[in-house]
Design a protein around this motif. Structure first.
Motif, PDB file in Angstrom:
ATOM      1  N   ASP A   1       0.860  -1.190   0.000  1.00  0.00           N
ATOM      2  CA  ASP A   1       0.000   0.000   0.000  1.00  0.00           C
ATOM      3  C   ASP A   1       0.891   1.233   0.000  1.00  0.00           C
ATOM      4  N   GLY A   2       0.951   1.932  -1.132  1.00  0.00           N
ATOM      5  CA  GLY A   2       1.818   3.100  -1.220  1.00  0.00           C
ATOM      6  C   GLY A   2       3.278   2.732  -1.113  1.00  0.00           C
ATOM      7  N   SER A   3       3.670   1.642  -1.753  1.00  0.00           N
ATOM      8  CA  SER A   3       5.020   1.092  -1.577  1.00  0.00           C
ATOM      9  C   SER A   3       5.724   0.960  -2.917  1.00  0.00           C
ATOM     10  N   ASP A   4       7.031   1.214  -2.914  1.00  0.00           N
ATOM     11  CA  ASP A   4       7.896   0.952  -4.059  1.00  0.00           C
ATOM     12  C   ASP A   4       8.750  -0.300  -3.832  1.00  0.00           C
ATOM     13  N   ALA A   5       8.254  -1.206  -3.047  1.00  0.00           N
ATOM     14  CA  ALA A   5       9.018  -2.399  -2.686  1.00  0.00           C
ATOM     15  C   ALA A   5       9.415  -3.204  -3.920  1.00  0.00           C
ATOM     16  N   HIS A   6      10.529  -3.921  -3.788  1.00  0.00           N
ATOM     17  CA  HIS A   6      10.994  -4.823  -4.835  1.00  0.00           C
ATOM     18  C   HIS A   6      10.766  -6.248  -4.355  1.00  0.00           C
ATOM     19  N   ILE A   7       9.903  -6.993  -5.052  1.00  0.00           N
ATOM     20  CA  ILE A   7       9.535  -8.356  -4.702  1.00  0.00           C
ATOM     21  C   ILE A   7      10.103  -9.260  -5.790  1.00  0.00           C
TER      22      ILE A   7
END
Length: 305
Positions: free
Chosen positions: A175-181
């Motif tokens: 949610d509102g994240s630029d995470a790298h998965i």
């Protein structure tokens, strides 16, 4: 005289017996000193300074463990964390789980699981990244299972790499994240990955997202979703926003466009939706399974405690 001698012998015997009993009680009441215990119990625990937990130990969390702002918790490889019913970790500082990103490869896993003898989906709440805005958190080389939302990531951008997330209600919520998965196995969950937030750009790349009820539930059409294996889900992708979503270069378990469309819920399925929905643009798609996607250390799973 003989009577007095017998009395003395009886007193000596009773005294010796009492001392012996006392020594035995002291030795057996606490066979392991706390610092030598292989298990550490934590209940409503709040870190007050940076901590690095000990590998090879099992940490049992009841209720909430809080990582406050400006505090770092390091959980090294080969650590086991068990969670009581509805237990959780709230991260407002920095959380580093498993093998550092700079290290060449994962050689040992971190195991995060239910403390129940008969574990099930939703036994514990999960790890909640609560608007920390940090760029240093990561989870690499971990197995996370039986949570409600295993990784609930709000307004922060950790890297989640080379993990297995299984048997959760939702494996990862962004949610509102630029995470790298990247390079994860996301298997046997109700929802594999859920995304929301139009102003962010999470990257979901080279994962195996399989055998979930819904592989990806998407409300963030800015998401980069590519080079994943999206097969064997009831629905590979469910779009829940009125904008189109472009996600080329994934493998859907088939090279037949009709079969791919059957695994996608979007604006082309008016009987299954209740509001205006965009379209999933999945072409060009990969026609064979992506060999280097997913969790690369399957042999390590056999060594979990």
């Amino acid at each position: 005289m003989e009577s007095q001698y017998l009395k003395r012998c009886l007193l000596v015997f009773c005294f010796t017996l009492a001392v012996g009993i006392g020594c035995t009680t002291q030795e057996t009441s606490n066979p392991n000193a706390p610092e030598d215990s292989s298990e550490v119990m934590l209940e409503n625990y709040r870190l007050t300074e940076n901590e690095t937990w000990e590998s090879e130990k099992t940490y049992i969390i009841n209720n909430t463990l809080e990582v406050p702002q400006d505090i770092t918790l390091n959980i090294p490889p080969s650590t086991t964390i068990k969670f009581g019913r509805n237990a959780s970790i709230a991260v407002r500082g920095i959380l580093k789980v498993g093998t550092p990103l700079a290290q060449a490869q994962v050689t040992q896993l971190v195991h995060l699981t239910s403390d129940s003898l008969g574990p099930a989906l939703g036994d514990w709440d999960g790890i909640f990244f609560d608007h920390t805005h940090d760029l240093e958190s990561f989870i690499r080389g971990a197995v996370i299972e039986y949570a409600t939302v295993a990784l609930d990531i709000k307004t922060t951008s950790p890297t989640v790499a080379e993990c297995t997330l299984r048997f959760n209600e939702t494996a990862i919520a962004l949610d509102g994240s630029d995470a790298h998965i990247r390079h994860n196995d996301i298997l046997d969950n109700n929802i594999g990955i859920s995304t929301i937030g139009r102003q962010t750009l999470p990257r979901i790349e080279r994962n195996n997202i399989a055998k979930n009820e819904t592989g990806i539930h998407c409300e963030n059409v800015q998401s980069i979703i590519q080079h994943n294996n999206l097969n064997a889900n009831v629905f590979a992708l469910r779009l829940n926003v009125k904008f189109d979503l472009r996600i080329p270069n994934n493998w859907w378990g088939s090279s037949d466009p009709v079969e791919i469309m059957d695994t996608v819920i979007d604006g082309a399925d008016p009987g299954l939706i209740i509001k205006q929905i965009g379209t999933v643009l999945y072409e060009p798609f990969v026609e064979i399974r992506i060999a280097d996607a997913g969790f690369p250390y399957l042999i390590l799973l056999a060594g979990l405690k």
